[in-house]
Each structure stands twice: as structure tokens, then as C-alpha cells.
Design a protein around this motif. Structure first.
Motif, PDB file in Angstrom:
ATOM      1  N   ARG A 109       6.834   3.726  -2.952  1.00  0.00           N
ATOM      2  CA  ARG A 109       5.757   4.644  -2.683  1.00  0.00           C
ATOM      3  C   ARG A 109       5.780   5.862  -3.989  1.00  0.00           C
ATOM      4  O   ARG A 109       6.893   6.359  -4.108  1.00  0.00           O
ATOM      5  CB  ARG A 109       5.966   5.237  -1.109  1.00  0.00           C
ATOM      6  CG  ARG A 109       5.099   6.428  -1.027  1.00  0.00           C
ATOM      7  CD  ARG A 109       5.378   7.076   0.430  1.00  0.00           C
ATOM      8  NE  ARG A 109       5.215   6.220   1.356  1.00  0.00           N
ATOM      9  CZ  ARG A 109       5.300   6.453   2.709  1.00  0.00           C
ATOM     10  NH1 ARG A 109       5.842   7.793   2.929  1.00  0.00           N
ATOM     11  NH2 ARG A 109       5.119   5.847   3.546  1.00  0.00           N
ATOM     12  N   ALA A 110       4.600   6.200  -4.388  1.00  0.00           N
ATOM     13  CA  ALA A 110       4.579   7.109  -5.428  1.00  0.00           C
ATOM     14  C   ALA A 110       5.186   8.453  -4.872  1.00  0.00           C
ATOM     15  O   ALA A 110       4.909   8.898  -3.593  1.00  0.00           O
ATOM     16  CB  ALA A 110       3.283   7.335  -5.998  1.00  0.00           C
ATOM     17  N   LYS A 111       5.884   9.203  -5.594  1.00  0.00           N
ATOM     18  CA  LYS A 111       6.105  10.559  -5.316  1.00  0.00           C
ATOM     19  C   LYS A 111       4.893  11.780  -5.632  1.00  0.00           C
ATOM     20  O   LYS A 111       4.046  11.521  -6.340  1.00  0.00           O
ATOM     21  CB  LYS A 111       7.346  10.872  -6.028  1.00  0.00           C
ATOM     22  CG  LYS A 111       8.552  10.059  -5.810  1.00  0.00           C
ATOM     23  CD  LYS A 111       9.805  10.535  -6.609  1.00  0.00           C
ATOM     24  CE  LYS A 111      10.726   9.390  -6.377  1.00  0.00           C
ATOM     25  NZ  LYS A 111      11.982   9.833  -6.966  1.00  0.00           N
ATOM     26  N   ASP A 112       5.259  12.593  -4.745  1.00  0.00           N
ATOM     27  CA  ASP A 112       4.231  14.082  -5.028  1.00  0.00           C
ATOM     28  C   ASP A 112       2.888  13.747  -4.993  1.00  0.00           C
ATOM     29  O   ASP A 112       1.960  13.912  -5.608  1.00  0.00           O
ATOM     30  CB  ASP A 112       4.523  14.471  -6.437  1.00  0.00           C
ATOM     31  CG  ASP A 112       5.973  14.867  -6.578  1.00  0.00           C
ATOM     32  OD1 ASP A 112       6.758  15.522  -5.717  1.00  0.00           O
ATOM     33  OD2 ASP A 112       6.455  14.909  -8.102  1.00  0.00           O
ATOM     34  N   VAL A 113       2.724  13.093  -3.732  1.00  0.00           N
ATOM     35  CA  VAL A 113       1.337  12.686  -3.439  1.00  0.00           C
ATOM     36  C   VAL A 113       0.916  13.588  -2.307  1.00  0.00           C
ATOM     37  O   VAL A 113       1.705  14.175  -1.583  1.00  0.00           O
ATOM     38  CB  VAL A 113       1.118  11.369  -2.667  1.00  0.00           C
ATOM     39  CG1 VAL A 113       1.491  10.115  -3.887  1.00  0.00           C
ATOM     40  CG2 VAL A 113       2.144  11.034  -1.771  1.00  0.00           C
ATOM     41  N   ASN A 114      -0.425  14.089  -2.239  1.00  0.00           N
ATOM     42  CA  ASN A 114      -0.936  14.997  -1.264  1.00  0.00           C
ATOM     43  C   ASN A 114      -1.911  14.653  -0.298  1.00  0.00           C
ATOM     44  O   ASN A 114      -2.502  15.424   0.221  1.00  0.00           O
ATOM     45  CB  ASN A 114      -1.441  16.154  -1.919  1.00  0.00           C
ATOM     46  CG  ASN A 114      -2.442  15.938  -2.870  1.00  0.00           C
ATOM     47  OD1 ASN A 114      -3.132  14.768  -3.092  1.00  0.00           O
ATOM     48  ND2 ASN A 114      -2.571  16.521  -4.140  1.00  0.00           N
ATOM     49  N   LYS A 166      -5.242   8.813   0.565  1.00  0.00           N
ATOM     50  CA  LYS A 166      -5.942   8.020  -0.381  1.00  0.00           C
ATOM     51  C   LYS A 166      -4.841   8.284  -1.801  1.00  0.00           C
ATOM     52  O   LYS A 166      -4.830   7.155  -2.616  1.00  0.00           O
ATOM     53  CB  LYS A 166      -7.161   8.819  -0.827  1.00  0.00           C
ATOM     54  CG  LYS A 166      -7.903   7.962  -2.140  1.00  0.00           C
ATOM     55  CD  LYS A 166      -9.040   8.812  -2.302  1.00  0.00           C
ATOM     56  CE  LYS A 166      -9.786   7.985  -3.555  1.00  0.00           C
ATOM     57  NZ  LYS A 166     -11.146   8.680  -3.866  1.00  0.00           N
ATOM     58  N   SER A 167      -4.283   9.188  -2.143  1.00  0.00           N
ATOM     59  CA  SER A 167      -3.185   9.435  -3.294  1.00  0.00           C
ATOM     60  C   SER A 167      -2.014   8.405  -3.000  1.00  0.00           C
ATOM     61  O   SER A 167      -1.546   7.892  -3.976  1.00  0.00           O
ATOM     62  CB  SER A 167      -2.951  10.723  -3.603  1.00  0.00           C
ATOM     63  OG  SER A 167      -2.157  11.343  -2.568  1.00  0.00           O
ATOM     64  N   ARG A 220      -2.064   5.790  -5.984  1.00  0.00           N
ATOM     65  CA  ARG A 220      -0.879   5.949  -7.029  1.00  0.00           C
ATOM     66  C   ARG A 220       0.195   4.894  -6.764  1.00  0.00           C
ATOM     67  O   ARG A 220       0.781   4.510  -7.932  1.00  0.00           O
ATOM     68  CB  ARG A 220      -0.442   7.474  -6.760  1.00  0.00           C
ATOM     69  CG  ARG A 220      -1.190   8.362  -7.384  1.00  0.00           C
ATOM     70  CD  ARG A 220      -0.574   9.826  -7.882  1.00  0.00           C
ATOM     71  NE  ARG A 220       0.568   9.730  -8.209  1.00  0.00           N
ATOM     72  CZ  ARG A 220       1.346  10.708  -8.250  1.00  0.00           C
ATOM     73  NH1 ARG A 220       1.291  11.824  -7.510  1.00  0.00           N
ATOM     74  NH2 ARG A 220       2.654  10.624  -8.670  1.00  0.00           N
ATOM     75  N   SER A 221       0.514   4.665  -5.517  1.00  0.00           N
ATOM     76  CA  SER A 221       1.548   3.461  -5.419  1.00  0.00           C
ATOM     77  C   SER A 221       1.419   2.391  -5.922  1.00  0.00           C
ATOM     78  O   SER A 221       2.002   1.598  -6.544  1.00  0.00           O
ATOM     79  CB  SER A 221       1.683   3.516  -3.725  1.00  0.00           C
ATOM     80  OG  SER A 221       2.238   4.890  -3.259  1.00  0.00           O
ATOM     81  N   ARG A 222      -0.086   2.127  -5.709  1.00  0.00           N
ATOM     82  CA  ARG A 222      -0.574   0.754  -6.451  1.00  0.00           C
ATOM     83  C   ARG A 222      -0.734   0.699  -7.884  1.00  0.00           C
ATOM     84  O   ARG A 222      -0.561  -0.320  -8.677  1.00  0.00           O
ATOM     85  CB  ARG A 222      -1.820   0.222  -5.590  1.00  0.00           C
ATOM     86  CG  ARG A 222      -1.750  -0.199  -4.214  1.00  0.00           C
ATOM     87  CD  ARG A 222      -2.912  -0.246  -3.435  1.00  0.00           C
ATOM     88  NE  ARG A 222      -3.642  -1.494  -4.005  1.00  0.00           N
ATOM     89  CZ  ARG A 222      -3.695  -2.936  -3.853  1.00  0.00           C
ATOM     90  NH1 ARG A 222      -2.603  -3.034  -2.814  1.00  0.00           N
ATOM     91  NH2 ARG A 222      -4.445  -3.604  -4.124  1.00  0.00           N
ATOM     92  N   SER A 223      -1.098   1.771  -8.359  1.00  0.00           N
ATOM     93  CA  SER A 223      -1.088   1.995  -9.731  1.00  0.00           C
ATOM     94  C   SER A 223       0.050   2.094 -10.469  1.00  0.00           C
ATOM     95  O   SER A 223       0.168   1.430 -11.629  1.00  0.00           O
ATOM     96  CB  SER A 223      -2.172   3.452 -10.117  1.00  0.00           C
ATOM     97  OG  SER A 223      -3.432   3.337  -9.600  1.00  0.00           O
ATOM     98  N   ASP A 235       0.781  -1.193  -0.094  1.00  0.00           N
ATOM     99  CA  ASP A 235      -0.077   0.165   0.131  1.00  0.00           C
ATOM    100  C   ASP A 235       0.799   1.188   0.091  1.00  0.00           C
ATOM    101  O   ASP A 235       0.356   2.242   0.021  1.00  0.00           O
ATOM    102  CB  ASP A 235      -0.849   0.056   1.141  1.00  0.00           C
ATOM    103  CG  ASP A 235      -0.210  -0.275   2.615  1.00  0.00           C
ATOM    104  OD1 ASP A 235       0.968  -0.181   2.578  1.00  0.00           O
ATOM    105  OD2 ASP A 235      -0.723  -0.395   3.549  1.00  0.00           O
ATOM    106  N   GLY A 236       2.189   1.140  -0.140  1.00  0.00           N
ATOM    107  CA  GLY A 236       2.908   2.336  -0.055  1.00  0.00           C
ATOM    108  C   GLY A 236       3.222   2.858   1.343  1.00  0.00           C
ATOM    109  O   GLY A 236       3.964   3.991   1.314  1.00  0.00           O
TER     110      GLY A 236
END
Length: 489
Positions: A330-335, A338-339, A343-346, A323-324
Motif C-alpha cells: 500500500r502506498a504511503k502518504d495517501v489522502n 482513489k489515491s 498510487r498503490s498500483r502505480s 488494490d492496496g
């Protein structure tokens, strides 16, 4: 060191007699991998520095003459966690994951002083049948580099077939040891569900997954399976059953053995070359004294849809942990929280993994559970009942491992339904939880290996080893060396 002309016993003898040192064996292994990996891409991560350090320590204390696996280099599929050695499941979401503990099978192998050469390539999270969904690039079949090695344990199979290692661990959820074994002309066995601990195996389908062994010779697989089998208190599904010495089943005759051949396994959709090879294998078993009869397994036709509902449902649950947040990509630039999740899973999961998560989530959702997951579980019971009734009369079930020989890279990856149907002959054994193996049984007209599948009742791997060994001793398919031809992809 030429693994094409060695087995574990011959290597052990050379180590004990000090004709070679463990360090020399390990260095020779990596030298050959350096020469072949550019063609095959069987490994994701190599363990060279630690392996050489372990080799030196073994040379200093001496190889145990009573331990055939001492100092033997092995490949390990990259969904089996290895302490201090990167384990990725061939996914971007775990591309830098460093485990802090060992899988139980690794503790067992480490206790016997085996050498972990590296982590082998695979379909992402073991979801695939061609080793083309790996984040780290596709693996090529050593027999023809333009063909797939099968999957999801394609890296382990290709490493053994290419002569990079003498044996390797793989995992099998719906055929992921047996199909690549068939495509690469080697032996591969999926033991009974629960025979080998799943502690430390990254879960795909928890009620289906099983760790097994791939090798050029049947005896080598028996030796490694001896080492990794047994009850484990860490695994609630581990079978509390005594483990026989599988090598004791070797060098036996099979007179009087009763073998069933389901007519559904030789039906439309199975290539003529495969049918011819299986018929020749049947003739060999009959010549060796076995009785072979045609039977029917009526629920076989429902196995594929039932499997993909069950496996995908279990996958959708098992993969929630990525889940990041705690580890992995872990996706970057998340705010927002939920994102982070979305975004991490996507971004971290590939298309095939996302497809199965979505299928599984749908099958488990309110309003659809009874129509899909519950119905699939009921079909699974009927598939198991088919086998239970058959094994009241027969010792083994025989058929093709796969309906075709290895297909071309890129040929089927864009058609998931066709890919799923390629597992039709291997899936039933996983649904029933019984042991099954693929044995080299011939070649297609274009020189690609074909495998014959043997299945036995639960906890009766010994009968599979007995029959497979008799077949191996009276054929020469396992001694053939891959051509490494092609290579345009």
C-alpha cells in the motif's frame, strides 16, 4: 550431493538404503545453492529452516519405500501459494505476502512428503519471456551467465539446469515452461489445460494458465506430474478425467508413431542453428520408426496477436484484486481512497504488468470489445480447430520450442513486440489447451541449448512422454552440464 548425476529414483534408493539421510540431502542441497545463487539468482525465498525440520521428521519416521517422492527436495515457482512461506509473484505489490493456505498442488506434494526448497524467481506475475521483469532481480542462464534463462519460469528452469534442485514446478500461459526449458537444456512439460488444478495459482490468464514440471530427465517429470494431476473440486476448470501413470509410457518403442511438422514452425525467423537441430531430431525419430510428414497450420500466424489480446484482457481482470486495501503493498502518504488505488498500483506493479493491464482494459472496453477481444476469441477457435483436424491423422506435432537459443540479458527487454514474437511457437498449444513439452535437442554454435517441442491431443500427455523418452534414450543432450561461463551482467 551432485544432482547432475542423480535422478529421483536414484535419490530414493539411497534414502531407503540409508546411504544418506533426508537431512543430509537437504543440507547438501542448500550448501550447493549457497555456492551458485550468487551467479544464477534462481530463488526469491528459501525455506531452509522448515525444510530441515521436515527432513528430521522424515528421518525419524523413515522414508516410505513405496513413495518415490518422499524426502525429495523440489523448487516451486513463486506464483504458486505456499502456506506460511512468502509468495510474491516476483512483484513489489506482493513482496511481503504470506499465504494462509496451500495451492492444491502443494497439498498433493506435501501429502507425499516432498521437501519445498524455496520459491523460484520469475517474470512479474508471469508476464515476460526472460525473467528480467522480476522485482527481485534478473535470473542468469547457467550455460552462459550473460544470457537470459527464458521466462516466465526462468528461476525454476535455471535452478534445475544449475543442479540446485532435481525438479521444479513452473507455470505456462504462453510457453513459460517450455521456452525456459529449451534455453536451459532441460525437459519441461505443460499438461493439458485442466489436467492439474489451478487452485492457489496466482492468475494471469485464467483460460490459458497451467502448472507443469521441469526436470533434467523425462522420468522425473513423469513422476512429479503423476503426483500433482487430478480433478479438484475447488477448481471449476479442472478436468474430471482419470490420470494414467505417466511412467508407464516410458521405455516403449515408437514404431508407427505419426508425427506432423508444420511448415510454419520452420519458417523465416527461426535461426539456422535451431533448424539444424530440429532436422536432426526429426531424423532421430524416423530412425526410431516414426513417420514424419510436413503439414500446414494456417492460423498459426494469427496466434500471437490473438493470445496477447486474450491474455492481457484476462490479466486486467485478474489483477484488479491488487488494490492496496486487503493485502499486499500500500502506498504511503495517501489522502483519499482513489489515491490508495492509483498510487498503490502505480508503485507496486512493474512496467510490463502495467502495459498488459492497459492493453487488456482497452480490448475489453465499450466500443472495442467486438473488434479485439471477441475477434481474438474467434481466432482462438480456429487455432484449436487446426489442431483437432491434425490429430485425426497424427499422434504428435513437432517443431522448435523457440525460434532462437537464449539471447543476451538486456538485449530485448526494451522492445516488447520483439519479446512477444519470441512466443510464436509455444502460444498455439495454450490457445488450444493441449499438452506440450520441450525436450533437449542439441546446441547452437556458441554452446547454448536448443529444444524440440512435442504437442499431443488433449489429455494425451502419455504419447509425449513415450516419444520424448525414446528420443532421450537415443541422445545424450540431457546429460550435458552447464558451463557457468560469462557473468559480466
Amino acid at each position: 550431493m551432485d544432482y547432475f548425476n542423480e535422478d529421483i529414483t536414484s535419490l530414493h534408493d539411497k534414502l531407503v538404503r540409508k546411504e544418506i539421510s533426508v537431512r543430509q540431502l537437504v543440507e547438501a542441497t542448500y550448501d550447493y545453492i549457497d555456492k551458485t545463487e550468487g551467479k544464477v539468482n534462481a530463488f526469491i525465498t528459501l525455506n531452509k529452516e522448515a525444510a530441515l525440520k521436515q527432513a528430521d521428521a522424515l528421518d525419524e519416521k523413515g522414508v516410505d519405500p513405496d513413495n518415490l517422492l518422499s524426502g525429495i527436495p523440489l523448487g516451486i515457482k513463486d506464483n504458486i501459494v505456499t502456506k506460511g512461506l512468502k509468495t510474491t509473484a516476483a512483484s513489489h505489490i506482493l513482496d511481503n505476502f504470506m499465504p494462509v493456505y496451500n495451492a492444491t498442488v502443494m497439498d498433493k506434494l506435501d501429502a507425499l512428503d516432498t521437501i519445498t526448497v524455496g520459491k523460484t524467481n520469475m517474470d512479474e506475475f508471469a508476464m515476460g519471456g526472460s525473467t528480467e521483469t522480476s522485482y527481485f532481480g534478473k535470473t542468469h542462464n547457467p550455460w552462459n551467465l550473460d544470457k537470459v534463462p527464458g521466462g516466465s519460469s526462468g528461476g525454476s528452469a535455471a535452478a534445475v539446469a544449475a543442479g540446485e534442485v532435481i525438479a521444479a514446478l513452473g507455470t505456462d500461459t504462453g510457453g513459460s515452461i517450455r521456452q525456459p526449458a529449451a534455453f536451459n537444456g532441460i525437459f519441461g512439460i505443460k499438461p493439458t489445460y485442466g489436467r492439474v488444478s489451478r487452485w492457489g495459482l496466482m492468475a494471469f490468464g485464467s483460460s490459458l494458465d497451467q502448472i507443469g514440471v521441469m526436470s533434467r530427465t523425462i522420468k522425473d517429470s513423469a513422476l512429479v506430474l503423476n503426483a500433482i494431476s487430478g480433478h479438484d473440486e475447488h477448481d471449476g476448470t479442472s478436468a474430471a478425467a482419470d490420470v494414467p501413470d505417466f511412467t508407464a509410457a516410458l521405455n516403449q518403442d515408437i514404431k508407427g508413431l505419426k508425427i506432423a511438422v508444420p511448415k510454419e514452425y520452420m519458417d523465416e525467423g527461426v535461426d539456422d542453428d535451431v533448424v539444424s537441430a530440429i532436422k536432426a531430431a526429426i531424423a532421430t525419430f524416423e530412425k526410431l520408426g516414426a513417420t514424419v510428414e510436413e503439414v500446414t497450420l494456417p492460423y498459426t500466424k494469427y496466434a500471437v496477436p490473438a493470445y496477447y489480446i486474450i491474455a492481457s484482457s484476462e490479466a486486467s481482470s485478474n489483477l484488479q484484486r491488487y488494490d492496496g486495501i486487503r493485502y499486499g503493498f500500500r502506498a504511503k502518504d495517501v489522502n483519499s481512497l482513489k489515491s490508495v488505488y492509483v498510487r498503490s498500483r502505480s508503485e507496486g506493479f512493474g512496467d510490463e504488468v502495467k502495459r498488459r493491464i492497459m492493453l487488456g482494459s482497452f480490448s475489453l472496453s465499450a466500443g472495442y470489445y467486438d473488434a479485439y477481444f471477441k475477434k481474438a476469441a474467434q481466432v482462438r477457435t480456429l487455432v484449436k480447430r487446426d489442431f483437432d483436424q491434425l490429430f485425426e491423422k497424427y499422434d504428435l506435432v513437432l517443431g522448435p520450442t523457440a525460434p532462437t537459443s537464449a539471447f543476451g540479458l538486456g538485449e530485448k527487454i526494451t522492445d516488447p513486440v520483439t519479446m512477444y514474437l519470441n512466443d510464436i511457437l509455444t502460444i498455439p498449444a495454450n490457445l488450444a489447451g493441449i499438452p506440450a513439452a520441450s525436450v533437449p535437442a542439441g546446441f547452437s554454435k556458441d554452446g547454448l541449448p536448443i529444444g524440440v517441442q512435442l504437442m499431443a491431443k488433449a489429455l494425451d500427455e502419455a504419447t509425449i512422454f513415450k516419444a520424448a523418452d525414446a528420443f532421450e534414450r537415443h541422445t545424450d543432450f540431457h546429460n550435458q552440464v552447464p558451463a557457468f561461463k560469462g557473468g559480466q551482467n
